[in-house]
Design an enzyme around this catalytic site. Structure first.
Site, PDB file in Angstrom:
ATOM      1  N   ASP A 167      35.490 -28.759  34.442  1.00  0.00           N
ATOM      2  CA  ASP A 167      34.460 -28.415  33.460  1.00  0.00           C
ATOM      3  C   ASP A 167      34.010 -26.978  33.724  1.00  0.00           C
ATOM      4  OD1 ASP A 167      32.392 -28.847  31.473  1.00  0.00           O
ATOM      5  OD2 ASP A 167      30.952 -28.988  33.120  1.00  0.00           O
ATOM      6  N   SER A 168      33.244 -26.438  32.800  1.00  0.00           N
ATOM      7  CA  SER A 168      32.676 -25.101  32.997  1.00  0.00           C
ATOM      8  C   SER A 168      31.660 -25.095  34.144  1.00  0.00           C
ATOM      9  CB  SER A 168      31.981 -24.648  31.714  1.00  0.00           C
ATOM     10  OG  SER A 168      31.026 -25.617  31.325  1.00  0.00           O
TER      11      SER A 168
ATOM     12  N   CYS B 123      29.598 -32.693  23.819  1.00  0.00           N
ATOM     13  CA  CYS B 123      29.257 -31.761  24.902  1.00  0.00           C
ATOM     14  C   CYS B 123      28.990 -32.601  26.143  1.00  0.00           C
ATOM     15  CB  CYS B 123      28.025 -30.937  24.538  1.00  0.00           C
ATOM     16  SG  CYS B 123      27.485 -29.824  25.846  1.00  0.00           S
TER      17      CYS B 123
ATOM     18  N   CYS C 142      35.321 -30.714  29.771  1.00  0.00           N
ATOM     19  CA  CYS C 142      34.508 -29.805  28.967  1.00  0.00           C
ATOM     20  C   CYS C 142      35.031 -29.789  27.521  1.00  0.00           C
ATOM     21  CB  CYS C 142      34.636 -28.419  29.581  1.00  0.00           C
ATOM     22  SG  CYS C 142      33.786 -27.134  28.696  1.00  0.00           S
TER      23      CYS C 142
ATOM     24  N   GLY D 117      30.618 -22.324  26.369  1.00  0.00           N
ATOM     25  CA  GLY D 117      30.266 -22.477  24.952  1.00  0.00           C
ATOM     26  C   GLY D 117      30.128 -21.162  24.204  1.00  0.00           C
TER      27      GLY D 117
ATOM     28  N   GLU E 176      20.021 -28.635  31.356  1.00  0.00           N
ATOM     29  CA  GLU E 176      20.213 -28.124  32.724  1.00  0.00           C
ATOM     30  C   GLU E 176      18.892 -27.792  33.392  1.00  0.00           C
ATOM     31  OE1 GLU E 176      22.994 -24.797  32.815  1.00  0.00           O
ATOM     32  OE2 GLU E 176      24.498 -26.185  32.049  1.00  0.00           O
TER      33      GLU E 176
ATOM     34  N   HIS F 209      26.901 -32.369  28.400  1.00  0.00           N
ATOM     35  CA  HIS F 209      25.501 -32.608  28.772  1.00  0.00           C
ATOM     36  C   HIS F 209      24.800 -33.692  27.946  1.00  0.00           C
ATOM     37  CE1 HIS F 209      26.413 -28.785  30.532  1.00  0.00           C
ATOM     38  NE2 HIS F 209      25.173 -28.516  30.899  1.00  0.00           N
TER      39      HIS F 209
HETATM   40  N1  DGL Z   1      30.702 -28.089  29.323  1.00  0.00           N
HETATM   41  C1  DGL Z   1      30.401 -27.448  28.056  1.00  0.00           C
HETATM   42  C2  DGL Z   1      30.950 -28.321  26.916  1.00  0.00           C
HETATM   43  O1  DGL Z   1      31.101 -29.519  27.048  1.00  0.00           O
HETATM   44  C3  DGL Z   1      28.918 -27.215  27.879  1.00  0.00           C
HETATM   45  C4  DGL Z   1      28.353 -26.145  28.773  1.00  0.00           C
HETATM   46  C5  DGL Z   1      28.992 -24.780  28.569  1.00  0.00           C
HETATM   47  O2  DGL Z   1      28.795 -24.161  27.498  1.00  0.00           O
HETATM   48  O3  DGL Z   1      29.710 -24.352  29.446  1.00  0.00           O
HETATM   49  O4  DGL Z   1      31.247 -27.792  25.870  1.00  0.00           O
END
Ligand code: DGL
Length: 270
Positions: free
Chosen positions: A13-14, A189, A76, A46, A157, A191
């Site tokens: 993930d990011s 997403c 992600c 994102g 976050e 989150h």
């Molecule tokens: N993990 C990213 C997503 O699911 C969200 C957070 C980011 O923008 O890095 O798109």
């Protein structure tokens, strides 16, 4: 390196938000070893270009392959939309690559034919138009409405959920005419599982809320079972790597994983 059912599942993930997907995978497959990589040096994805996310994804795939992962899960959504096709080619036969978008597309096609479905996610995910392209290709008469909701990930976050501020921001986004009269809403997403309850409350139970992390974990289990690659007995081990370590990232792991995890530093570039 030869892969066996005992090889770990690689997840990336990011940042640490993808721990929601790792958590769902752990719940659905409690005996799997997990190697998680959060690209905290480059988040948020994102707001990044497709080319930048592709470059980061290839570097991360190399790390997960070095660790002997039998499968790579792009947790992600922004990376799933930007680099899935490229990674599949790049990794080729070394490991199977899964994303978090296709399992949801399959689910929607099977259960929501003829309905109106919304999708919310980062700017990168929504601008890619990937949900609408894939849903259109299914020809199931589904009308898709999408909206970028970039404030939600940083809000979560910072621990802002289940409070007045988060409810107001969520209501502001969901009241957008683009998302009117939905039968279902896809949370696209990492989150958003944390605000699933608030989103459901906004709709008073009239709109089905679709959590991609669970759908993706179940699809992964089906894939591993079909390949004879499911690990059924091991006491699992987990490693959580980040490209930039801070105490604050480590403190936030509890939010997304339900417990504190120890982050290990692993630079992508030296
Ligand atoms: N993990 C990213 C997503 O699911 C969200 C957070 C980011 O923008 O890095 O798109």
């Amino acid at each position: 390196m030869n892969k066996t059912s005992e090889s770990p599942i690689g997840i990336f993930d990011s940042g640490i938000g993808g721990l929601t997907v790792a958590n769902a995978i752990r719940e659905v497959m409690p005996h799997e070893h997990i190697v998680y990589f959060g690209d905290t040096a480059h988040l948020p994805y994102g707001d990044k270009s497709e080319a930048a996310i592709q470059a980061y994804s290839v570097k991360i795939a190399n790390v997960l392959l070095e660790k002997g992962c039998k499968v790579i899960v792009i947790a992600c959504h922004s990376a799933s939309s930007a680099s899935y096709e490229l990674l599949k080619e790049y990794v080729h036969q070394e490991a199977h690559v899964l994303n978090v978008i296709d399992p949801m597309i399959d689910y929607v096609g099977q259960h929501l034919a003829g309905s109106t479905v919304g999708v919310i996610g980062t700017k990168r995910t929504i601008q890619s138009d990937i949900y609408s392209k894939k849903i259109k290709a299914q020809q199931k008469g589904i009308s898709l409405r999408s909206l970028a909701t970039p404030l939600l990930a940083p809000m979560i976050e910072e621990g802002f959920f289940d409070n007045q501020i988060s409810r107001e921001i969520i209501a502001q986004y969901l009241s957008d005419p683009q998302l009117g009269d939905l039968d279902a809403l896809i949370l696209a997403c990492t989150h958003y599982p944390l605000i699933k309850k608030e989103i459901a409350e906004y709709y008073h139970g009239k709109t089905q809320i679709l959590d991609s992390s669970m759908v993706a974990a179940e699809s992964l289990r089906n894939y591993l079972a079909a390949q004879g690659f499911l690990n059924k007995e091991c006491t699992p081990t987990s490693h959580f790597y980040v490209s930039d370590y801070t105490e604050s990232f480590e403190a936030s792991t509890r939010l997304f994983f339900g417990e504190n995890v120890k982050l290990e530093s692993h630079r992508l570039w030296n």
